[in-house]
Design an enzyme around this catalytic site. Structure first.
Site, mmCIF file in Angstrom:
data_model
loop_
_atom_site.group_PDB
_atom_site.id
_atom_site.type_symbol
_atom_site.label_atom_id
_atom_site.label_comp_id
_atom_site.label_asym_id
_atom_site.label_seq_id
_atom_site.Cartn_x
_atom_site.Cartn_y
_atom_site.Cartn_z
ATOM 1 N N LYS A 22 -7.853 0.497 -8.925
ATOM 2 C CA LYS A 22 -8.352 0.244 -7.401
ATOM 3 C C LYS A 22 -7.676 1.474 -6.375
ATOM 4 O O LYS A 22 -8.944 0.958 -5.153
ATOM 5 C CB LYS A 22 -6.992 -1.076 -7.671
ATOM 6 C CG LYS A 22 -6.404 -1.078 -6.020
ATOM 7 C CD LYS A 22 -5.487 -2.824 -5.664
ATOM 8 C CE LYS A 22 -3.942 -2.113 -6.396
ATOM 9 N NZ LYS A 22 -3.961 -1.657 -4.743
ATOM 10 N N ASN A 23 -6.774 1.461 -6.954
ATOM 11 C CA ASN A 23 -6.377 2.604 -6.036
ATOM 12 C C ASN A 23 -7.848 4.591 -6.120
ATOM 13 O O ASN A 23 -7.359 5.124 -4.808
ATOM 14 C CB ASN A 23 -5.052 3.227 -6.152
ATOM 15 C CG ASN A 23 -3.855 2.196 -5.866
ATOM 16 O OD1 ASN A 23 -4.561 1.012 -5.217
ATOM 17 N ND2 ASN A 23 -2.938 2.207 -6.353
ATOM 18 N N CYS A 116 1.463 -4.718 0.767
ATOM 19 C CA CYS A 116 2.846 -5.441 -0.347
ATOM 20 C C CYS A 116 3.573 -5.594 0.680
ATOM 21 O O CYS A 116 3.386 -4.635 1.224
ATOM 22 C CB CYS A 116 2.530 -4.927 -1.772
ATOM 23 S SG CYS A 116 1.404 -5.590 -3.074
ATOM 24 N N ARG A 121 6.244 0.905 5.585
ATOM 25 C CA ARG A 121 4.739 1.575 5.186
ATOM 26 C C ARG A 121 4.572 1.612 6.427
ATOM 27 O O ARG A 121 3.715 1.383 6.930
ATOM 28 C CB ARG A 121 3.710 0.077 4.785
ATOM 29 C CG ARG A 121 3.886 -0.731 3.871
ATOM 30 C CD ARG A 121 4.078 -0.180 2.009
ATOM 31 N NE ARG A 121 3.013 0.804 2.289
ATOM 32 C CZ ARG A 121 2.005 -0.771 0.902
ATOM 33 N NH1 ARG A 121 2.023 -1.271 0.995
ATOM 34 N NH2 ARG A 121 1.414 0.281 0.344
ATOM 35 N N ASP A 305 3.642 2.445 -8.694
ATOM 36 C CA ASP A 305 3.505 1.476 -9.225
ATOM 37 C C ASP A 305 3.882 0.779 -10.894
ATOM 38 O O ASP A 305 3.499 0.103 -10.929
ATOM 39 C CB ASP A 305 1.831 1.369 -9.150
ATOM 40 C CG ASP A 305 1.642 1.823 -7.816
ATOM 41 O OD1 ASP A 305 0.745 2.507 -7.419
ATOM 42 O OD2 ASP A 305 2.728 1.362 -7.318
ATOM 43 N N ARG A 397 -4.713 -9.139 -6.548
ATOM 44 C CA ARG A 397 -5.060 -7.931 -5.745
ATOM 45 C C ARG A 397 -5.459 -7.336 -6.559
ATOM 46 O O ARG A 397 -6.170 -5.842 -6.316
ATOM 47 C CB ARG A 397 -3.566 -8.306 -4.503
ATOM 48 C CG ARG A 397 -4.021 -8.814 -4.065
ATOM 49 C CD ARG A 397 -2.861 -9.275 -2.631
ATOM 50 N NE ARG A 397 -2.998 -7.117 -1.927
ATOM 51 C CZ ARG A 397 -2.048 -6.381 -2.512
ATOM 52 N NH1 ARG A 397 -0.892 -6.848 -1.496
ATOM 53 N NH2 ARG A 397 -2.889 -5.403 -1.459
#
Ligand code: EPZ
Length: 416
Positions: A22-23, A116, A121, A305, A397
Site C-alpha cells: 500500500k505504502n 488514520c 499528522r 505499522d 484500507r
C-alpha cells in the site's frame, strides 16, 4: 458497517501470498501525475486507500483503468491542479499528490490530508520542503494554495526523516530545473521503490534508501511498466498471525531485507522460522516467550505499522514486555479493546507494559484504525470463543479481503 466474526483456536496451515505494498503504491500513483505517457502498474491491490488514490487521479483528469490485476494509468490530459476536501480528507497520501501536481503544473490547490486517527499528522515538513524549492504557499481555511512558477532545485534538511515529506519533495523535484538535495531523508523500502519507479520513467534520483537523496530535474518523463514491492507490513502481520495461532505456514513474497527488525525480535520467541528465496516457513506451537522490549523507530528500526500486531502477540506471550511507540502520539487505541479480551496491558504516555496471559476471551471489539484493527483480528484468532470486530472499513484500507486470506490458511473468520 461490515464486521468480522472470528472463532478462535484454529491452527493455521498452508501457503499465503503477500500482495503489493500500500505504502509503495500510493506515492507511485501520485508519481504517475508527473508523466504524460501511459503507465502500467502490475498486481494492483484493491485496498480502499488505493481505490481512493485512483479517484484523486481521475479528479485531476487522469484515466485509471483496471485490467486483469494491473492498473493502466494515463495522465496525458490532466485538466485540474486541485484536490478538493472530500477527496483529500479520506487519506493521508493525498498530500504527496501535491508535490507531483506542482512538478507538473507549477501550481496547486489541495485540501489538508486525512488518514488514520493515530496522531496529529502535521504537514510542516512537507511545507518546509516545498518552500526550499521556492514554492510560495498560502495555508488558509484547510487548503494549501501553492505557486510554483519560480520553482528551482533546492536543499532541505528534514528535522525528522518523514516518509511522506521525503516522497513529496522527491516528487516535486523530479521535473524541477536544478539540483535538489534532501538531507535526513526517510530510508524506508517504499522510498527506494518510489525512486526506482521514477528512474524507470527517466527521472534522475540517487541516494534513495540513505539519509541523503539527490534529484536532478529533467524536462519530461516517459511511460512504462512497473511492479511495486510487496507489502512488508502485511508480510509481518501474517508472520505474527502464524506465531500466535500456531501451526505451519508458508508466506510468499516475504522479503527478509524489508523486515529485519521484526525477524530480529521474533527469533528469540522459540518459534521455528526458515527463509529461502522470499518464502518464509514458520512452525509454531503458539506457546511463545515474551520479547522484553520493542521500540518503534524510523526504518531500519522496528516499524510503527507493526506495533499493534506485536502488542497482540506479546499479550499472550509468557512473561512481561514493554512496547514503546515513538512515532505517533495516539497509536494505542487498540489497547482498551485487547483488554476487553482479557489482555493485561497498561499504557503510560508512549509506553505499553504487557503481562502475558494464558488465554484471551472472545469479545465484541471495535477497530479504531488500520493496524489497530488488524491487531484485534489476530487476538480473535487465538481467543476462546467468538470475537466480533466492528468497523472493519479501517482494515479494508490496507488489507484486501483479509477474511479470505486468513480463511485460506485455516482461520475461522467471516465478514458479516
Ligand atoms: C507514512 O505515513 C505511512 N503512510 C504510515 O503508514 C507510517 O506509519 C509512517 O509513514 C511512518 O512509517 C503512508 O506511507 C501512506 P511520517 P507519514 O511523515 O508519511 C511527524 C499505515 O498504517 N511528521 O513518516 O504520514 C509525524 O507526526 C500508515 O500504513 C511531522 O512532524 O509518516 C510522525 O510523528 C499509518 N511533520 C512522524 O513524523 C510532518 O510534516 C512520522 O510521520 C510530517 C510528519
Amino acid at each position: 458497517m461490515d464486521k468480522f466474526l472470528i472463532k478462535g483456536g484454529k491452527k493455521l496451515k498452508g501457503s499465503i501470498k503477500v500482495t503489493s505494498a500500500k505504502n509503495a503504491y500510493l506515492p507511485i500513483l501520485a508519481g504517475c501525475i508527473l508523466s504524460e505517457k501511459p503507465i502500467v502498474l502490475t498486481d494492483c491491490p484493491k485496498y480502499i486507500d488505493i481505490i481512493n488514490m485512483g479517484k484523486i487521479l481521475e479528479n485531476l483528469g487522469g484515466k485509471v483503468k483496471e485490467s486483469d490485476e494491473n492498473l493502466q494509468i494515463d495522465c496525458s490530459s490532466l485538466t485540474s491542479s486541485n484536490i478538493p476536501q472530500d477527496l483529500a480528507s479520506v487519506l493521508r497520501s493525498s498530500i504527496f499528490s501535491l508535490g507531483s501536481i506542482l512538478g507538473r503544473f507549477k501550481r496547486a490547490k489541495v485540501a489538508y490530508p486525512g488518514g488514520c486517527e493515530i496522531g496529529a499528522r502535521p504537514i510542516d515538513l512537507h511545507i518546509k520542503g516545498l518552500k526550499a524549492l521556492n514554492v510560495k504557499i498560502i495555508d488558509k481555511h484547510g487548503y494549501l494554495t501553492c505557486d510554483g512558477r519560480n520553482m528551482r532545485g533546492g536543499r532541505v534538511n528534514l528535522d525528522f526523516p518523514s516518509v511522506g515529506a521525503t516522497e513529496n519533495i522527491m516528487l516535486a523535484a523530479v521535473l524541477t530545473k536544478g539540483e535538489t538535495e534532501i538531507i535526513n531523508a526517510a530510508k524506508e523500502p517504499e522510498i527506494i521503490d518510489l525512486a526506482n519507479f521514477l528512474n524507470s520513467l527517466g527521472a534522475k534520483i540517487s541516494g534513495a534508501g540513505t539519509s541523503v537523496i539527490k534529484i536532478t530535474g529533467v524536462k519530461k518523463l516517459n511511460g512504462g511498466v512497473y511492479s511495486p514491492m510487496p507489502d512488508r507490513i502485511i508480510a509481518g502481520t501474517y508472520l505474527i498471525a502464524g506465531m500466535m495461532a500456531g501451526g505451519n505456514i508458508q508466506i510468499e513474497n516475504f522479503r527478509a531485507e524489508d523486515n529485519i527488525a521484526l525477524l530480529e525480535k521474533v527469533k528469540k520467541t522459540a518459534c521455528n522460522i526458515k527463509l529461502e528465496n522470499d518464502i518464509l516457513t514458520l512452525k509454531s506451537d503458539g506457546r511463545l516467550k515474551a520479547i522484553n522490549k520493542i521500540e518503534t523507530s524510523p526504518y531500519p528500526g522496528f516499524p510503527t505499522d507493526l506495533q499493534a500486531q506485536i502488542l497482540a502477540l506479546q499479550s499472550i506471550s509468557k512473561g512481561t514486555s514493554m512496547v514503546v511507540e515513538n512515532l505517533f502520539e495516539s497509536r494505542f487505541k487498540h489497547v482498551p479493546e485487547l483488554v476487553k479480551m482479557g489482555a493485561k496491558i497498561s499504557v503510560k504516555d508512549r509506553t505499553a507494559v504487557v503481562h502475558g496471559v494464558e488465554k484471551l476471551y472472545g469479545a465484541d471489539v471495535n477497530a479504531t484504525d488500520l493496524r489497530g484493527g488488524v491487531a484485534l483480528v489476530l487476538a480473535g484468532l487465538v481467543a476462546e470463543g467468538y470475537t466480533t470486530v466492528n468497523n472493519v472499513r479501517h482494515i479494508d484500507r490496507g488489507y484486501y479481503q483479509l477474511e479470505n486470506q486468513l480463511s485460506s490458511i485455516g482461520a475461522e473468520i467471516t465478514r458479516i
